[in-house]
Design a protein around this motif. Sequence first.
Motif, PDB file in Angstrom:
ATOM      1  N   PHE A 131       0.830  -1.198   0.000  1.00  0.00           N
ATOM      2  CA  PHE A 131       0.000   0.000   0.000  1.00  0.00           C
ATOM      3  C   PHE A 131       0.875   1.263   0.000  1.00  0.00           C
ATOM      4  O   PHE A 131       1.004   1.937   1.026  1.00  0.00           O
ATOM      5  N   PRO A 132       1.468   1.595  -1.142  1.00  0.00           N
ATOM      6  CA  PRO A 132       2.281   2.829  -1.217  1.00  0.00           C
ATOM      7  C   PRO A 132       1.376   4.049  -1.339  1.00  0.00           C
ATOM      8  O   PRO A 132       1.169   4.601  -2.423  1.00  0.00           O
ATOM      9  N   MET A 133       0.836   4.490  -0.206  1.00  0.00           N
ATOM     10  CA  MET A 133      -0.178   5.554  -0.212  1.00  0.00           C
ATOM     11  C   MET A 133       0.373   6.901  -0.648  1.00  0.00           C
ATOM     12  O   MET A 133      -0.352   7.738  -1.185  1.00  0.00           O
ATOM     13  N   TRP A 134       1.676   7.127  -0.376  1.00  0.00           N
ATOM     14  CA  TRP A 134       2.267   8.408  -0.778  1.00  0.00           C
ATOM     15  C   TRP A 134       3.741   8.213  -1.085  1.00  0.00           C
ATOM     16  O   TRP A 134       4.452   7.521  -0.357  1.00  0.00           O
ATOM     17  N   GLY A 186      15.100  15.111   5.676  1.00  0.00           N
ATOM     18  CA  GLY A 186      14.779  16.170   4.719  1.00  0.00           C
ATOM     19  C   GLY A 186      15.487  15.997   3.389  1.00  0.00           C
ATOM     20  O   GLY A 186      16.676  15.687   3.338  1.00  0.00           O
ATOM     21  N   GLY A 187      14.719  16.158   2.305  1.00  0.00           N
ATOM     22  CA  GLY A 187      15.285  16.058   0.971  1.00  0.00           C
ATOM     23  C   GLY A 187      15.371  14.645   0.421  1.00  0.00           C
ATOM     24  O   GLY A 187      15.735  14.448  -0.741  1.00  0.00           O
ATOM     25  N   LYS A 188      15.042  13.658   1.245  1.00  0.00           N
ATOM     26  CA  LYS A 188      15.131  12.265   0.800  1.00  0.00           C
ATOM     27  C   LYS A 188      13.809  11.795   0.203  1.00  0.00           C
ATOM     28  O   LYS A 188      12.731  12.241   0.602  1.00  0.00           O
ATOM     29  N   TYR A 189      13.913  10.859  -0.742  1.00  0.00           N
ATOM     30  CA  TYR A 189      12.710  10.282  -1.342  1.00  0.00           C
ATOM     31  C   TYR A 189      12.112   9.289  -0.358  1.00  0.00           C
ATOM     32  O   TYR A 189      12.819   8.461   0.222  1.00  0.00           O
ATOM     33  N   PHE A 190      10.809   9.343  -0.159  1.00  0.00           N
ATOM     34  CA  PHE A 190      10.169   8.547   0.886  1.00  0.00           C
ATOM     35  C   PHE A 190       8.867   7.942   0.373  1.00  0.00           C
ATOM     36  O   PHE A 190       8.135   8.569  -0.392  1.00  0.00           O
ATOM     37  N   THR A 191       8.597   6.702   0.798  1.00  0.00           N
ATOM     38  CA  THR A 191       7.341   6.029   0.453  1.00  0.00           C
ATOM     39  C   THR A 191       6.602   5.682   1.731  1.00  0.00           C
ATOM     40  O   THR A 191       7.171   5.082   2.645  1.00  0.00           O
ATOM     41  N   PHE A 192       5.347   6.056   1.811  1.00  0.00           N
ATOM     42  CA  PHE A 192       4.489   5.677   2.935  1.00  0.00           C
ATOM     43  C   PHE A 192       3.247   4.986   2.357  1.00  0.00           C
ATOM     44  O   PHE A 192       2.509   5.565   1.581  1.00  0.00           O
ATOM     45  N   PHE A 193       3.052   3.794   2.593  1.00  0.00           N
ATOM     46  CA  PHE A 193       3.616   2.820   3.508  1.00  0.00           C
ATOM     47  C   PHE A 193       4.421   1.841   2.660  1.00  0.00           C
ATOM     48  O   PHE A 193       3.869   1.287   1.724  1.00  0.00           O
ATOM     49  N   ASN A 194       5.707   1.584   2.957  1.00  0.00           N
ATOM     50  CA  ASN A 194       6.527   0.835   2.015  1.00  0.00           C
ATOM     51  C   ASN A 194       6.712  -0.635   2.364  1.00  0.00           C
ATOM     52  O   ASN A 194       7.441  -1.343   1.676  1.00  0.00           O
TER      53      ASN A 194
END
Length: 201
Positions: A149-152, A164-172
């Motif tokens: 579920f990669p919601m964002w 800060g500045g890093k690429y992030f996936t929620f929820f990974n």
Amino acid sequence: MSKKYIAILTIFLALLIDQISKIYIKTHFVLGEEVTVFSDWFVIHFTENNGMAWGFEFGGKTGKLFLTLFRLVAVTGIMYWLTKTIKRNTHTAVIVAISLIFAGAVGNIIDSVFYGIIFDTPYNGVATLFAEKPYGEMFYGKVVDMLYFPMWEGTLPEWLPFFGGKYFTFFNAIFNGADSWIFIGTVLLFIFNKQAFPKED
């Protein structure tokens, strides 16, 4: 329906859904294959791991064996807890919660104990159930995961400390039905904690 039979039915249905979904994915998806179910936030993505949360590994084969044996001991303890809870005639939600946690633990144990001797792992192909040349041995099977579920997804603001500045996936995290049952059971225990853990007079 008695609470004993509610527990049995909950465990049976939870295990059935978990194993049917895993066997289907294993025999119809190539490792790493994914299918989008809803928009981009619900994806079926076939992956495997050695059984630890978030795919962590430790200790090679010895660590894998220790983890499986630890789970077997834990399941025995959960069954004892469930039996005592049923005898105390505790709230039905608590019975369902412990049953789900038990089923979730058993579901992943089945993968770890048996999948290595009943499935093969062909390169760039789908696995065969009850294969002539399975990929592993007893107690060294890999746990099948598929719910994602990669919601964002995006780059975090620069002002955030550390990330800060890093690429992030929620929820990974990628997980399976058994993991879901454990999570749902834990949430139910939290909601019904007074019934699950009554204070002694």
